[in-house]
Design a protein around this motif. Structure first.
Motif, short mmCIF file in Angstrom:
data_model
loop_
_atom_site.label_atom_id
_atom_site.label_comp_id
_atom_site.label_asym_id
_atom_site.label_seq_id
_atom_site.Cartn_x
_atom_site.Cartn_y
_atom_site.Cartn_z
N THR A 106 0.81 -1.21 0.00
CA THR A 106 0.00 0.00 0.00
C THR A 106 0.84 1.27 0.00
O THR A 106 0.45 2.28 -0.60
N LEU A 107 2.01 1.23 0.65
CA LEU A 107 2.84 2.43 0.64
C LEU A 107 3.35 2.73 -0.77
O LEU A 107 3.47 3.90 -1.15
N ALA A 166 0.46 4.30 -2.61
CA ALA A 166 0.26 5.68 -2.18
C ALA A 166 1.35 6.59 -2.74
O ALA A 166 1.10 7.75 -3.09
N LEU A 176 -4.26 5.18 1.50
CA LEU A 176 -3.88 4.66 2.81
C LEU A 176 -5.12 4.37 3.66
O LEU A 176 -5.19 3.34 4.33
N TRP A 181 -4.33 0.52 3.80
CA TRP A 181 -3.10 0.29 4.57
C TRP A 181 -3.38 -0.49 5.83
O TRP A 181 -4.23 -0.12 6.64
#
Length: 379
Positions: free
Chosen positions: A279-280, A283, A297, A301
């Motif tokens: 997820t980072l 993003a 996020l 996240w």
């Protein structure tokens, strides 16, 4: 007939962490780095190694050649280029890369402004951001001062000054502040930003007491302290045009966060704070494309408690043995690789239900891997 997967170029001294996050996010990473570790090659859709970069830095000709080869053989045109550590001391090279590929991250002007101490620390002064006394010329008496290489990373470039300091080109000087090291990872796009915190620690070596050891997180920070650190992050995002994954390194002394440096790129905290869905990385791409990273996020996240640390060849030069690498390791060099004393060998990961358990497991695993690498050592 299915569409070809999206590909993304990644370049840096080590591309494994970014490549792993990109793969978890559904991309096919194309990696150029200095190590060519076995797991990096397994994660990547394709990879090239430039070992000379570790010694001398990346060179425009060889790097562009490697990136072009990867891009031309990719299943689909790369969506862009993400840079890891290895370029902070060469913003001109970043500018040249951005002419060839869409840059997913901070541009050359931002990196130059962030890593030039003659520009960065006066900016902090003008913004009222607390930071250690910093100068580009040596102090008359070096006691209590550090010498740092401009654009350096990993902590090995930081040296304790002797009483008499000789000026060295390419270095600057910063007064030592005692306290707790805290790193703040940000995913930023204008004033749209999210932050998380990790506790970092050094793994000291002779005259290099700040060599990077590891990090753990995410950690809870006092609410007032957290608010002030986030305000600093937002001020610098606006002033420096930061975008995507970045990190701000603080030393917290009492209730005061002293800002030490800003890294305008994805950093070591990615291994600690990313989740199983990458997820980072998602993003980061969203932020660099002008979208709101906080939407990604908030929806996806799922961070866990995790500790990560390096194993160094501190027991002596190491010819990497043919071992069965544990699943909790990464950055695995090929068997037979010669690693000089005090250089990094591999990375150890320790997820757990809570941070204390993660740190306990990390210490056990560090010892276990060291015993595998140095089976006859009297550690």
């Amino acid at each position: 007939m299915t569409d070809a997967p999206q590909t993304v170029l990644i370049a840096g001294y080590s591309g494994r962490s970014l490549a792993a996050s990109a793969r978890r996010a559904g991309y096919h990473p194309l990696v150029v780095d200095g190590y060519g570790d076995t797991d990096t090659r397994e994660i990547a859709a394709d990879a090239r190694a430039l070992p000379s970069a570790i010694r001398t830095g990346f060179r425009k000709g060889s790097l562009l050649k490697a990136l072009d080869e990867l891009a031309q053989s990719a299943a689909s045109p790369p969506v862009g280029l993400v840079l890891a550590a290895g370029f902070e001391d060469n913003p001109d090279l970043i500018a040249a890369l951005a002419e060839r590929y869409p840059l997913l991250g901070c541009g050359a002007g931002t990196v130059r402004a962030t890593k030039d101490p003659a520009a960065f620390f006066p900016l902090l002064e003008s913004l009222g951001i607390v930071h250690p006394e910093t100068r580009t010329t040596p102090p008359e008496n070096g006691k209590g001062w550090l010498s740092k290489r401009i654009g350096g990373s990993g902590g090995t470039h930081v040296a304790v000054c002797r009483e008499r300091v000789a000026g060295v080109p390419g270095r600057y000087y910063q007064r030592l502040v005692e306290g707790v090291p805290v790193s703040m990872l940000g995913v930023v796009s204008g004033q749209r930003a999210a932050f998380a915190f990790t506790r970092q620690w050094p793994d000291a070596m002779p005259r290099r007491p700040f060599r990077y050891g590891g990090a753990a997180g995410s950690i809870d920070v006092d609410a007032d302290l957290e608010a002030r650190m986030i305000d600093i992050g937002l001020d610098l995002t606006r002033s420096l045009s930061l975008v995507g994954l970045v990190s701000l390194d603080f030393v917290v002394a009492g209730d005061t966060p002293w800002l030490i440096e800003v890294n305008p790129r994805p950093g070591a905290s990615l291994d600690v704070l990313d989740d199983d869905g990458g997820t980072l990385f998602k993003a980061h791409v969203a932020a660099c494309n002008g979208d709101d990273p906080t939407d990604v996020l908030a929806a996806e996240w799922k961070p866990t408690s995790r500790a990560v640390a390096y194993v160094y060849a501190d027991s002596g030069p190491l010819t990497v043995p043919a071992i069965d690498w544990p699943a909790w390791t990464s950055d695995r060099p090929q068997a037979g690789t010669l690693i000089a004393q005090h250089r990094p060998v591999a990375t150890v990961h320790a997820p757990a239900g809570d941070l204390g358990s993660a740190l306990t497991l990390l210490r056990e695993r560090l010892g276990d891997l060291a015993a595998m690498l140095y089976p006859h050592s009297q550690r």
